[in-house]
Every structure is written in C-alpha cells, then in structure tokens.
Motif scaffolding. Structure first.
Motif, PDB file in Angstrom:
ATOM      1  N   THR A   1       0.886  -0.902   0.116  1.00 16.70           N
ATOM      2  CA  THR A   1       0.085  -0.032   0.045  1.00 16.70           C
ATOM      3  C   THR A   1       0.985   1.015  -0.307  1.00 16.70           C
ATOM      4  O   THR A   1       2.214   1.735   0.752  1.00 16.70           O
ATOM      5  N   VAL A   2       0.131   2.222  -0.796  1.00 10.89           N
ATOM      6  CA  VAL A   2       1.282   3.238  -0.456  1.00 10.89           C
ATOM      7  C   VAL A   2       0.296   4.407  -0.644  1.00 10.89           C
ATOM      8  O   VAL A   2      -0.812   4.201  -0.746  1.00 10.89           O
ATOM      9  N   GLY A   3       0.592   5.305   0.931  1.00 10.44           N
ATOM     10  CA  GLY A   3       0.178   6.369   1.266  1.00 10.44           C
ATOM     11  C   GLY A   3       0.409   7.473   0.598  1.00 10.44           C
ATOM     12  O   GLY A   3      -0.643   8.629   0.869  1.00 10.44           O
ATOM     13  N   SER A   4       1.334   7.932  -0.131  1.00 14.17           N
ATOM     14  CA  SER A   4       1.292   9.652  -0.996  1.00 14.17           C
ATOM     15  C   SER A   4       2.248   9.245  -2.283  1.00 14.17           C
ATOM     16  O   SER A   4       2.827   8.119  -2.197  1.00 14.17           O
ATOM     17  N   ASP A   5       1.449  10.066  -2.720  1.00 12.81           N
ATOM     18  CA  ASP A   5       2.113  10.202  -4.381  1.00 12.81           C
ATOM     19  C   ASP A   5       3.714  10.485  -4.349  1.00 12.81           C
ATOM     20  O   ASP A   5       4.741  10.958  -3.517  1.00 12.81           O
ATOM     21  N   GLU A   6       4.037  10.465  -5.202  1.00  8.00           N
ATOM     22  CA  GLU A   6       5.860  11.287  -5.555  1.00  8.00           C
ATOM     23  C   GLU A   6       5.885  13.038  -5.225  1.00  8.00           C
ATOM     24  O   GLU A   6       4.964  13.396  -4.631  1.00  8.00           O
ATOM     25  N   ARG A   7       6.640  13.027  -4.640  1.00 11.62           N
ATOM     26  CA  ARG A   7       6.670  14.365  -3.352  1.00 11.62           C
ATOM     27  C   ARG A   7       8.284  15.131  -4.814  1.00 11.62           C
ATOM     28  O   ARG A   7       8.589  14.906  -4.714  1.00 11.62           O
ATOM     29  N   TYR A   8       7.783  16.679  -4.435  1.00 12.54           N
ATOM     30  CA  TYR A   8       9.010  17.158  -5.477  1.00 12.54           C
ATOM     31  C   TYR A   8       9.238  18.216  -4.198  1.00 12.54           C
ATOM     32  O   TYR A   8       8.446  19.179  -3.790  1.00 12.54           O
ATOM     33  N   VAL A   9      11.027  17.643  -4.275  1.00 13.67           N
ATOM     34  CA  VAL A   9      11.477  19.134  -3.955  1.00 13.67           C
ATOM     35  C   VAL A   9      11.852  20.330  -4.149  1.00 13.67           C
ATOM     36  O   VAL A   9      12.801  19.729  -5.441  1.00 13.67           O
TER      37      VAL A   9
ATOM     38  N   GLU B   1       5.533   6.521  -0.849  1.00 15.98           N
ATOM     39  CA  GLU B   1       6.175   6.584   0.330  1.00 15.98           C
ATOM     40  C   GLU B   1       4.891   4.978   0.592  1.00 15.98           C
ATOM     41  O   GLU B   1       3.867   4.995   0.609  1.00 15.98           O
ATOM     42  N   ILE B   2       6.082   4.473   0.883  1.00 21.99           N
ATOM     43  CA  ILE B   2       5.331   2.408   1.101  1.00 21.99           C
ATOM     44  C   ILE B   2       4.902   2.515   2.479  1.00 21.99           C
ATOM     45  O   ILE B   2       5.386   3.158   3.915  1.00 21.99           O
ATOM     46  N   GLU B   3       3.352   2.633   3.150  1.00 23.12           N
ATOM     47  CA  GLU B   3       2.297   2.804   4.120  1.00 23.12           C
ATOM     48  C   GLU B   3       2.278   0.891   4.784  1.00 23.12           C
ATOM     49  O   GLU B   3       2.544   0.729   5.972  1.00 23.12           O
ATOM     50  N   GLY B   4       2.415   0.362   3.955  1.00 21.78           N
ATOM     51  CA  GLY B   4       2.749  -1.314   4.925  1.00 21.78           C
ATOM     52  C   GLY B   4       2.363  -2.588   3.164  1.00 21.78           C
ATOM     53  O   GLY B   4       2.670  -2.404   1.914  1.00 21.78           O
ATOM     54  N   ALA B   5       3.142  -3.900   3.621  1.00 25.18           N
ATOM     55  CA  ALA B   5       3.245  -4.496   2.993  1.00 25.18           C
ATOM     56  C   ALA B   5       1.930  -6.420   3.869  1.00 25.18           C
ATOM     57  O   ALA B   5       2.113  -6.439   4.615  1.00 25.18           O
ATOM     58  N   VAL B   6       1.840  -7.038   2.586  1.00 26.91           N
ATOM     59  CA  VAL B   6       0.992  -8.356   2.948  1.00 26.91           C
ATOM     60  C   VAL B   6       2.243  -9.014   2.294  1.00 26.91           C
ATOM     61  O   VAL B   6       1.674  -8.787   0.690  1.00 26.91           O
ATOM     62  N   ILE B   7       1.739 -10.778   2.845  1.00 27.10           N
ATOM     63  CA  ILE B   7       3.381 -10.817   2.343  1.00 27.10           C
ATOM     64  C   ILE B   7       2.447 -12.279   2.148  1.00 27.10           C
ATOM     65  O   ILE B   7       2.388 -12.840   3.450  1.00 27.10           O
ATOM     66  N   ALA B   8       1.583 -13.415   1.952  1.00 26.51           N
ATOM     67  CA  ALA B   8       1.552 -14.925   1.567  1.00 26.51           C
ATOM     68  C   ALA B   8       2.303 -15.607   0.958  1.00 26.51           C
ATOM     69  O   ALA B   8       2.571 -15.290  -0.804  1.00 26.51           O
ATOM     70  N   CYS B   9       2.620 -15.992   1.303  1.00 33.37           N
ATOM     71  CA  CYS B   9       3.584 -17.643   0.515  1.00 33.37           C
ATOM     72  C   CYS B   9       3.036 -18.687   1.133  1.00 33.37           C
ATOM     73  O   CYS B   9       2.980 -18.602   2.296  1.00 33.37           O
ATOM     74  N   THR B  10       4.109 -19.589   0.455  1.00 36.81           N
ATOM     75  CA  THR B  10       3.277 -21.173   0.341  1.00 36.81           C
ATOM     76  C   THR B  10       4.431 -21.652   2.232  1.00 36.81           C
ATOM     77  O   THR B  10       3.784 -22.741   2.884  1.00 36.81           O
ATOM     78  N   GLY B  11       4.866 -21.202   2.532  1.00 36.72           N
ATOM     79  CA  GLY B  11       5.762 -21.514   3.580  1.00 36.72           C
ATOM     80  C   GLY B  11       5.813 -21.196   4.902  1.00 36.72           C
ATOM     81  O   GLY B  11       6.710 -21.537   5.529  1.00 36.72           O
TER      82      GLY B  11
ATOM     83  N   LEU C   1      12.574  -2.495   2.668  1.00 34.87           N
ATOM     84  CA  LEU C   1      11.466  -1.182   2.872  1.00 34.87           C
ATOM     85  C   LEU C   1      11.599   0.071   3.656  1.00 34.87           C
ATOM     86  O   LEU C   1      11.052   0.959   3.884  1.00 34.87           O
ATOM     87  N   GLY C   2      12.175  -0.687   5.108  1.00 30.11           N
ATOM     88  CA  GLY C   2      11.905   0.345   6.030  1.00 30.11           C
ATOM     89  C   GLY C   2      11.386   0.266   6.806  1.00 30.11           C
ATOM     90  O   GLY C   2      11.255   1.065   7.128  1.00 30.11           O
ATOM     91  N   LEU C   3       9.929  -1.251   7.230  1.00 33.14           N
ATOM     92  CA  LEU C   3       9.017  -0.374   7.247  1.00 33.14           C
ATOM     93  C   LEU C   3       9.237  -0.882   8.760  1.00 33.14           C
ATOM     94  O   LEU C   3       9.872  -2.123   8.732  1.00 33.14           O
ATOM     95  N   PRO C   4       8.166  -1.165   9.417  1.00 33.01           N
ATOM     96  CA  PRO C   4       8.424  -1.575  11.296  1.00 33.01           C
ATOM     97  C   PRO C   4       7.453  -3.068  10.917  1.00 33.01           C
ATOM     98  O   PRO C   4       6.785  -2.751   9.703  1.00 33.01           O
TER      99      PRO C   4
END
Length: 174
Positions: free
Chosen positions: A85-93, A133-143, A161-164
């Motif tokens: 899941t992506v929380g925000s679009d790209e950001r210009y500085v 910015e990536i806000e979260g991840a769901v991982i589905a795996c057979t193992g 991803l630098g996510l907690p």
C-alpha cells in the motif's frame, strides 16, 4: 423608432417571422447538443493527476515484483505474492536560495524558490523527486506455516522497505 417599425412589419409577414423563430430554435438546439458531446481532449489538470496516479501505481507494482523475486530466494518461503500500500504520491522538492541576516540578537532567514525560464514559461527548479511512500505490506507465501520462515520474511521485508514489522502481515498462500 425605425427598429420598432421593422418589428411591426415582420409581425405582418408570417413567413419571415416563422423562419426567424425556426432558425433561432435551431441555433439554441445546436448549442445544447454541443454541450452534451464530450470533447476529445482532457483537461490539463486531470491529465497530470492521471499521470501521477499512473506513476505511483507503476512504482508500487515494480517494487512488488522485485520484492516477490527476492523473497522467493528466502529459505523455505516457496511461492510468494506481495501486496503493497502506498500512502502518498511522489513528492517534488524545489531548489531554494536564501539569505541569513543577523542584527541585535535576531536572525532572519529569507528563502526564495529558484525560478528558471522566461516570460510565461517560468517554473521552479526541481531539486529532487522523492518516491511514493510505502505504508504497509501483505506477504502471502506457501512456507508461512513455519515460525522460522515467517520471521525471516518479516525481517527481510522490514529491511528492504524500511517498514516496522507492525506494518507487515505474513500469511499462508494456498
């Protein structure tokens, strides 16, 4: 007064009055129909918004594919599917230039954007573009039935991803 006399004369000539009325109605009808027909071009703002959404989606999909490919190499993971899941679009500085001035225990900072171009084609200079910015991840795996494999997946995704780990969910893929 001549106009009033001409209008009275027109009223006497029924055919001319009917023709003017029919032409007026036809003109109004054409105006109404033209407002219902969609134009072939998009509004510039809408096109830009779609481009941003498209970039954000493509960035997300590319990151998902790269993460899937990497996680397949984790021992015991097996087949892997990733959803981000992506929380925000790209950001210009934008680039800025500034002046610092000190006087009587006061420091003033004045910053202005760097403008490039001339005339009506002026715009601010983009210094960097930050990825969405990536806000979260769901991982589905057979193992994922094994706690050892799940721990490896959690740590790998967190590091990549630098996510907690609280924003990562690992589940069994069927």
């Amino acid at each position: 007064m001549e106009i009033i006399e001409k209008i009275k004369n027109m009223q006497k000539e029924k055919r001319l009055l009917t023709a003017v009325t029919v032409l007026g109605m036809a003109g109004l009808l054409l105006i109404m129909i033209s407002s219902l027909i969609p134009e072939g071009r998009e509004e510039p703002e809408a096109a830009g918004t779609k481009a941003l959404a498209s970039y954000s989606e493509s960035y997300c999909r590319e990151t998902e594919m790269r993460l899937e490919e990497f996680l397949r190499s984790v021992e015991g993971a097996g087949e892997v599917k990733v959803y981000l899941t992506v929380g925000s679009d790209e950001r210009y500085v934008y680039a800025t230039e500034g002046k610092n001035s000190k006087s009587d225990n006061k420091t003033e900072v004045e910053e202005k954007y760097v403008i490039i171009g001339s005339g009506s084609d002026r715009s601010a200079l983009v210094e960097t573009v930050e990825a969405p910015e990536i806000e979260g991840a769901v991982i589905a795996c057979t193992g994922s039935g094994s706690p050892v494999v799940e721990e490896r997946i959690y740590k790998a995704v967190s590091a990549a991803l630098g996510l907690p780990t609280s924003k990562i969910y690992v589940t069994k893929l069927e």
